[in-house]
Write a protein that holds these residues in place. Structure first.
Motif, short mmCIF file in Angstrom:
data_model
loop_
_atom_site.label_atom_id
_atom_site.label_comp_id
_atom_site.label_asym_id
_atom_site.label_seq_id
_atom_site.Cartn_x
_atom_site.Cartn_y
_atom_site.Cartn_z
N LEU A 190 32.47 6.51 40.40
CA LEU A 190 33.80 7.07 40.17
C LEU A 190 34.14 7.10 38.69
CD1 LEU A 190 35.74 5.34 43.10
CD2 LEU A 190 34.97 7.72 42.97
N PHE A 191 33.70 6.07 37.97
CA PHE A 191 33.93 6.03 36.52
C PHE A 191 33.20 7.18 35.84
CE2 PHE A 191 32.15 4.62 32.39
CZ PHE A 191 33.34 4.55 31.67
N LEU A 192 31.96 7.43 36.22
CA LEU A 192 31.19 8.51 35.62
C LEU A 192 31.80 9.87 35.95
CD1 LEU A 192 27.57 7.17 36.23
CD2 LEU A 192 28.65 7.57 34.01
N TYR A 193 32.35 9.99 37.15
CA TYR A 193 33.03 11.24 37.52
C TYR A 193 34.23 11.48 36.62
CZ TYR A 193 35.67 14.64 40.28
OH TYR A 193 36.37 15.75 40.69
N VAL A 237 29.68 9.84 28.64
CA VAL A 237 28.80 8.68 28.80
C VAL A 237 27.56 9.11 29.57
CG1 VAL A 237 28.53 6.39 29.83
CG2 VAL A 237 30.68 7.01 28.72
N SER A 238 26.39 8.77 29.06
CA SER A 238 25.14 9.10 29.74
C SER A 238 24.93 8.15 30.92
CB SER A 238 23.97 8.96 28.75
OG SER A 238 22.74 8.97 29.42
N TRP A 239 24.83 8.72 32.11
CA TRP A 239 24.65 7.87 33.28
C TRP A 239 23.29 7.17 33.25
CZ3 TRP A 239 20.69 8.24 36.74
CH2 TRP A 239 19.97 9.44 36.79
N GLN A 240 22.29 7.84 32.62
CA GLN A 240 20.98 7.21 32.52
C GLN A 240 21.04 5.93 31.70
OE1 GLN A 240 21.65 10.44 31.85
NE2 GLN A 240 20.01 11.80 32.59
N LEU A 241 21.71 5.99 30.55
CA LEU A 241 21.86 4.79 29.71
C LEU A 241 22.71 3.74 30.41
CD1 LEU A 241 22.41 6.22 26.10
CD2 LEU A 241 20.43 4.97 26.97
N LEU A 242 23.74 4.18 31.10
CA LEU A 242 24.66 3.25 31.74
C LEU A 242 23.97 2.44 32.83
CD1 LEU A 242 27.60 2.37 31.60
CD2 LEU A 242 28.14 4.08 33.33
N VAL A 243 22.99 3.01 33.46
CA VAL A 243 22.22 2.30 34.48
C VAL A 243 21.04 1.57 33.87
CG1 VAL A 243 20.81 2.58 36.55
CG2 VAL A 243 22.94 3.86 36.33
N PHE A 244 20.36 2.21 32.93
CA PHE A 244 19.11 1.68 32.39
C PHE A 244 19.32 0.44 31.52
CE2 PHE A 244 15.85 1.72 29.02
CZ PHE A 244 14.71 1.53 29.80
N VAL A 245 20.26 0.49 30.60
CA VAL A 245 20.43 -0.61 29.64
C VAL A 245 20.79 -1.93 30.34
CG1 VAL A 245 21.79 -1.45 27.68
CG2 VAL A 245 21.00 0.93 27.72
N PRO A 246 21.80 -1.97 31.21
CA PRO A 246 22.09 -3.24 31.90
C PRO A 246 20.93 -3.71 32.77
CG PRO A 246 23.93 -1.73 32.12
CD PRO A 246 22.79 -0.94 31.56
N ALA A 247 20.22 -2.78 33.39
CA ALA A 247 19.07 -3.16 34.23
C ALA A 247 17.98 -3.81 33.38
CB ALA A 247 18.52 -1.93 34.96
N GLU A 287 27.20 -7.39 32.43
CA GLU A 287 28.49 -6.70 32.33
C GLU A 287 28.77 -6.33 30.88
OE1 GLU A 287 32.96 -7.68 33.85
OE2 GLU A 287 32.12 -9.00 32.30
N LEU A 288 28.53 -7.27 29.96
CA LEU A 288 28.73 -7.00 28.54
C LEU A 288 27.82 -5.87 28.07
CD1 LEU A 288 30.21 -7.87 25.97
CD2 LEU A 288 28.40 -9.54 25.57
N ALA A 289 26.58 -5.85 28.56
CA ALA A 289 25.65 -4.77 28.21
C ALA A 289 26.17 -3.42 28.71
CB ALA A 289 24.27 -5.06 28.78
N THR A 290 26.76 -3.42 29.90
CA THR A 290 27.33 -2.18 30.45
C THR A 290 28.47 -1.68 29.59
OG1 THR A 290 26.78 -2.96 32.69
CG2 THR A 290 28.33 -1.13 32.52
N CYS A 342 30.83 1.81 25.28
CA CYS A 342 31.42 1.84 23.95
C CYS A 342 30.56 2.64 22.98
CB CYS A 342 31.61 0.41 23.43
SG CYS A 342 32.20 0.29 21.76
N SER A 343 29.26 2.43 23.02
CA SER A 343 28.35 3.15 22.14
C SER A 343 28.39 4.64 22.39
CB SER A 343 26.93 2.62 22.32
OG SER A 343 26.02 3.33 21.53
N CYS A 344 28.37 5.04 23.66
CA CYS A 344 28.41 6.47 23.99
C CYS A 344 29.71 7.11 23.56
CB CYS A 344 28.22 6.65 25.50
SG CYS A 344 26.55 6.26 26.11
N LEU A 345 30.83 6.44 23.78
CA LEU A 345 32.13 7.01 23.42
C LEU A 345 32.29 7.11 21.92
CD1 LEU A 345 34.48 5.22 25.99
CD2 LEU A 345 33.61 7.55 26.07
#
Length: 272
Positions: free
Chosen positions: A208-211, A217-227, A257-260, A265-268
């Motif tokens: 919902l946030f990505l929508y 914000v890149s959804w790939q980075l948002l999932v990949f970096v915290p993982a 969570e901080l990584a997310t 923040c980086s993308c924005l």
């Protein structure tokens, strides 16, 4: 939050809502126990509904961030939002982060020493410095975003981090014995059905946030970096302990969570 692991195939028991009540009672300090008392058996499944507690804390923080700026400066709203979450959870995960940093910082590669330090109720130098650095980063990453973006980001990041951190109980055994666990409860490995439910709980808010945020914000980075952060922490925990503890789960949750949030923040800021 001390979690031990039951590798036996214990059949599910109780009503489905017993497991949700148990998770909310276990992971928050809100008086859910006054409304309903689930059977003790239900507490074996609390990790499967951990992100639901994140829905509560995330929405509470988001509401304070979004509406608080109408009453107080944004900096004060951020501090109040952090305090609200600490009150809701009883600083459960922050305590785990402090113990984790003390243990891994002061225990070297000695497994038994790390476990002994983590179980000690006193906080050490690594824990104090670590919490200071964590809260400074947490404050500044929220402050670098607009209130609406920060509010929605924390609502999404909180359950997502809990979903990722819950994978630890599938990836390694509990590091202590059942007798030495603080709550003396053996938690089960969740099955495919529970795993799907856990995934939905963690991914729905971030979807919902990505929508809302769109291509900012890149959804790939948002999932990949915290993982990746979660996996690196898993490797560290496995190398030092060959198993997890509740403190490890709390620490991994806060750091992913901080990584997310840092990714958001980086993308924005890249687009500014």
């Amino acid at each position: 939050m001390q979690i031990s692991l039951d590798t036996s195939n214990t059949p599910d028991s109780g009503r489905w809502y017993d497991h949700i009540w148990a998770a909310l009672i276990f992971f928050t300090r809100l008086p859910f126990w006054r409304i309903y008392q689930p059977p003790q058996e239900a507490y074996k499944t609390v990790v499967e509904h951990w992100p639901l507690a994140g829905w509560i804390t995330g929405v509470a923080m988001g509401a304070v961030l979004y509406f608080g700026v109408e009453l107080v400066p944004y900096e004060i709203a951020i501090i109040l939002a952090i305090i609200v979450r600490l009150l809701i959870t009883g600083a459960l995960h922050e305590d785990g982060l402090a113990d984790f940093l003390d243990g891994f910082g002061g225990g070297g590669h000695d497994r038994q020493r790390i476990l002994a330090i983590m179980k000690d109720s006193h906080i050490g130098t690594y824990g104090v410095i670590g919490l200071i650095v964590y809260f400074l980063l947490f404050f500044h990453v929220l402050h670098s975003m607009q209130p609406a973006d920060a509010a929605l980001a924390i609502i999404a990041a909180d359950p997502f981090a809990k979903m990722l951190s819950a994978q630890l109980i599938l990836m390694m055994p509990y590091a202590r014995t059942e007798e030495t666990a603080k709550n003396h409860t053996v938690y089960r490995k969740f099955d495919a059905k529970a795993g799907i439910s856990l995934t939905i709980q963690g991914l729905l808010p971030i979807a919902l946030f990505l929508y809302y945020i769109g291509t900012r914000v890149s959804w790939q980075l948002l999932v990949f970096v915290p993982a990746v952060v979660m996996y690196v922490l898993y490797l560290l925990i496995w190398r030092r302990l060959h198993g997890y503890t509740g403190d490890c789960c709390g620490a991994v949750c806060l750091l992913t969570e901080l990584a997310t949030l840092l990714t958001v923040c980086s993308c924005l800021n890249t687009l500014v």
